[in-house]
Design an enzyme around this catalytic site. Structure first.
Site, PDB file in Angstrom:
ATOM      1  CE  LYS A   1      -3.222   2.678   2.924  1.00  0.00           C
ATOM      2  NZ  LYS A   1      -4.088   2.708   4.130  1.00  0.00           N
TER       3      LYS A   1
ATOM      4  CG  ASP B   1      -5.392   8.076   4.585  1.00  0.00           C
ATOM      5  OD1 ASP B   1      -6.304   8.737   4.039  1.00  0.00           O
ATOM      6  OD2 ASP B   1      -5.596   7.049   5.256  1.00  0.00           O
TER       7      ASP B   1
ATOM      8  CE  LYS C   1      -6.492   8.954   7.943  1.00  0.00           C
ATOM      9  NZ  LYS C   1      -7.153   7.890   8.713  1.00  0.00           N
TER      10      LYS C   1
ATOM     11  CG  ASP D   1      -1.848   5.267   4.898  1.00  0.00           C
ATOM     12  OD1 ASP D   1      -1.736   4.190   5.520  1.00  0.00           O
ATOM     13  OD2 ASP D   1      -2.915   5.653   4.378  1.00  0.00           O
TER      14      ASP D   1
ATOM     15  CG  ASP E   1      -9.814   7.809   6.620  1.00  0.00           C
ATOM     16  OD1 ASP E   1      -8.744   7.722   5.969  1.00  0.00           O
ATOM     17  OD2 ASP E   1      -9.863   8.034   7.837  1.00  0.00           O
TER      18      ASP E   1
ATOM     19  CD  GLU F   1      -6.612   5.384   2.455  1.00  0.00           C
ATOM     20  OE1 GLU F   1      -7.594   5.494   3.233  1.00  0.00           O
ATOM     21  OE2 GLU F   1      -5.459   5.159   2.859  1.00  0.00           O
TER      22      GLU F   1
ATOM     23  NE  ARG G   1     -11.064  -0.878   3.941  1.00  0.00           N
ATOM     24  CZ  ARG G   1     -11.654  -1.012   5.121  1.00  0.00           C
ATOM     25  NH1 ARG G   1     -12.839  -1.595   5.217  1.00  0.00           N
ATOM     26  NH2 ARG G   1     -11.065  -0.599   6.215  1.00  0.00           N
TER      27      ARG G   1
HETATM   28  N1  BES Z   1      -4.214   4.604   6.874  1.00  0.00           N
HETATM   29  C1  BES Z   1      -5.380   4.402   7.651  1.00  0.00           C
HETATM   30  C2  BES Z   1      -5.172   3.397   8.762  1.00  0.00           C
HETATM   31  C3  BES Z   1      -4.429   3.891   9.966  1.00  0.00           C
HETATM   32  C4  BES Z   1      -5.056   4.736  10.866  1.00  0.00           C
HETATM   33  C5  BES Z   1      -3.181   3.452  10.242  1.00  0.00           C
HETATM   34  C6  BES Z   1      -4.391   5.150  11.986  1.00  0.00           C
HETATM   35  C7  BES Z   1      -2.517   3.859  11.377  1.00  0.00           C
HETATM   36  C8  BES Z   1      -3.120   4.713  12.251  1.00  0.00           C
HETATM   37  C9  BES Z   1      -6.527   3.885   6.782  1.00  0.00           C
HETATM   38  O1  BES Z   1      -6.530   4.340   5.484  1.00  0.00           O
HETATM   39  C10 BES Z   1      -7.780   4.327   7.414  1.00  0.00           C
HETATM   40  O2  BES Z   1      -8.003   5.500   7.455  1.00  0.00           O
HETATM   41  N2  BES Z   1      -8.582   3.387   7.891  1.00  0.00           N
HETATM   42  C11 BES Z   1      -9.781   3.691   8.544  1.00  0.00           C
HETATM   43  C12 BES Z   1     -10.826   2.719   8.065  1.00  0.00           C
HETATM   44  C13 BES Z   1     -12.227   3.053   8.517  1.00  0.00           C
HETATM   45  C14 BES Z   1     -12.712   4.299   7.837  1.00  0.00           C
HETATM   46  C15 BES Z   1     -13.127   1.886   8.212  1.00  0.00           C
HETATM   47  C16 BES Z   1      -9.561   3.546  10.039  1.00  0.00           C
HETATM   48  O3  BES Z   1      -8.871   2.620  10.452  1.00  0.00           O
HETATM   49  O4  BES Z   1     -10.042   4.405  10.775  1.00  0.00           O
HETATM   50 ZN    ZN Z   2      -4.708   4.885   4.709  1.00  0.00          ZN
HETATM   51 MN    MN Z   3      -7.576   6.204   5.317  1.00  0.00          MN
END
Ligand code: BES
Ligand code: ZN
Ligand code: MN
Length: 493
Positions: free
Chosen positions: A251, A256, A263, A274, A333, A335, A337
């Site tokens: 990834k 992000d 966020k 990220d 967010d 994204e 996947r």
């Molecule tokens: N890059 C983030 C995951 C992440 C968040 C990694 C905080 C490390 C610390 C990912 O793209 C994301 O934002 N995931 C969301 C998914 C949710 C919207 C279902 C998350 O984990 O909040």
């Molecule tokens: Zn992300």
């Molecule tokens: Mn995200």
């Protein structure tokens, strides 16, 4: 930083010409009559030195010791983890010093795990990021000699560790770079440069080629950014042409923001990390290029920014992935996947023996496993076991998580084949279930490194994980029969 390996007992170590001599002292080790052994014996007897891992005693210009600085460090039973603790302590103690040449003498009983841990820990503990500092002074230590009882016997472990360090440091460098210095374009150039320097194949696709491939899900994430996306294909050919390759997918979200589902501001800067999965793929290729294992390896990196914009993808938009499956993007967010699913479909063309994706995918994985173990998912028990074992051996551990179909219930929607989010519960597993829909053609593994790829706070920076795990895993795949088809071997279905 350069490493070398030499046969060195305590007598030889006493005569080592270096700026600092670090001697790891094991519990219950037999001590000889040389100057160094006598010093160790006396310090232990006086209670000024303990063999507890990391316990440190420093001396300057000791009688009979050539090196001006001497550090005696306890290392318990000299397991990998204990040697790591000991070396971390010693290097931290030397951080402010001017030491350039270091000799690190391991106990005679030290095995391969100890050798690898020592090499990787010296590099890790002395690493300094400099690229975007105007007075960037790098690490002081330039040369590290590892002293062992029999250099020939430890050679292979040493070489693997030294190559792993190169990979870890490449991964750290790219993950640490600020997001305006590590755009998808920069990552593409880095992959090209890596390939050129080390005899790998590399192809970098841009928006036009990706559109032609039908990667509608990946493109949807990228469309809110001014930075053009990149899809990177790296290849290392170490086996016969017809040998099914192992495919690694990273990834590579270089920043992000969350997109329209933006966020909160606090710590948003950390979302430059990220692309840690992408960085670990580059790192693994750096190590492999040096180690030349007899295996075919493909690396795929899907890279773009996730930005809010007038043209950005919106919650509720439905896009068509390369697989043909339609996806309702309920949260922009989620994204990671969305870019990985198209890379997973692209991987089918290699008829891989296994595909492993690496992604800073979910905050839920940080909640589940913290910063200690990466989340690991696999559709195949053999693959799961190999990943778990590689992580343990490399001191870069992961933990298997479930893939029961019931976790995918919440991804159902009235408006597309699948939604990109469900409720909050079990978020790391739900994300993996989403990805699994695109992996039916091969045994698949997934590493959620959201908690392990970087550290926040004062020690903010990339950890270089899971390059260690990946290198260990790749080296173990040499000469392996192809993994069993996923449907037969699956346990968590
Ligand atoms: N890059 C983030 C995951 C992440 C968040 C990694 C905080 C490390 C610390 C990912 O793209 C994301 O934002 N995931 C969301 C998914 C949710 C919207 C279902 C998350 O984990 O909040
Ligand atoms: Zn992300
Ligand atoms: Mn995200």
């Amino acid at each position: 930083m350069d490493f070398d390996l030499k046969t060195l007992g305590p007598a030889g170590a006493s005569g080592e010409k270096c700026d600092a001599l670090v001697v790891l002292v094991m519990q219950g080790a037999a001590l000889g009559k040389d100057a160094l052994s006598r010093l160790v014996a006396q310090a232990l007897k006086a209670g000024d030195l303990e063999t507890k891992p990391g316990h440190l005693l420093q001396a300057w210009r000791s009688a009979g010791i050539a090196a001006p600085r001497l550090l005696l460090v306890g290392c318990g039973d000299a397991t990998g983890a204990q040697v790591r603790t000991a070396v971390q302590g010693a290097v931290a103690a030397l951080r402010a010093s001017k030491v350039r040449r270091l000799t690190l003498c391991l106990p005679a009983q030290a095995g391969d795990d100890a050798v690898r841990a020592a090499v990787i820990a010296v590099a890790d503990a002395s690493y300094t990021y400099v690229t975007t500092k105007s007075n960037g002074e790098g690490r002081k230590i330039e040369q590290v000699s590892i002293g062992v009882a029999n250099a020939d016997a430890s050679r292979q472990a040493f070489e693997q560790a030294a190559a792993t360090v190169k990979g870890i440091e490449l991964a750290k460098e790219w993950a640490n770079r600020p997001p305006n210095h590590a755009t998808p374009t920069h990552l593409g150039e880095a992959a090209k440069a890596l390939a050129k320097a080390h005899g790998l194949e590399c192809e970098v696709l841009g928006p036009r080629e990706v559109a032609k491939l039908g990667m509608g899900s990946f493109m949807a994430v990228a469309q809110g950014s001014e930075e053009p996306l990149r899809f990177i294909v790296l290849r290392y050919n170490g086996a016969a042409k017809g040998d099914a390759p192992l495919v690694l997918i990273g990834k590579g979200i270089t920043f992000d923001t969350g997109g329209i589902s933006i966020k909160p501001s606090a710590e948003m800067d950390e979302m430059k990390f990220d692309m840690g999965g992408a960085a670990s793929v580059l790192g693994a290729f750096r190590a492999v290029a040096q180690l030349r294992p007899s295996i075919n390896l493909v690396g795929l990196i899907a890279s773009c920014e996730n930005m809010p914009d007038g043209r950005a993808v919106k919650p509720g938009d439905v896009v068509t992935s390369m697989s043909g499956q339609t996806i309702e993007i309920l949260n922009t967010d989620a994204e990671g996947r969305l870019i990985l699913c198209d890379a997973l479909t692209y991987a089918e063309r290699f008829k891989p023996k296994a595909v492993v994706d690496i992604a800073t995918l979910t905050g839920a994985c940080v909640v589940a496993l913290g910063a200690v173990r990466s989340g690991m998912f696999a559709s195949d028990d053999d693959l799961a076991q190999a990943l778990q074992a590689a992580g343990d051996a490399a001191l870069d551990p992961c933990w298997r998580m479930p893939l029961d179909d019931d976790y995918a219930e919440g991804l159902k929607t009235n408006f597309a084949d699948v939604a990109n989010i469900a409720g909050r519960a079990g978020g790391a597993v739900v994300a993996a279930k989403f990805l699994q829909r695109f992996t039916k053609a091969y045994p698949w593994g997934h590493l959620d490194i959201a908690g392990t790829a970087w550290k926040g706070g004062v020690a903010k920076g990339s950890t270089g994980r899971p390059v260690g795990l990946l290198v260990e895993f790749i080296m173990g795949q040499q000469g392996e029969p192809p993994a069993k088809p996923v449907r037969k071997a699956a346990r968590h279905k």
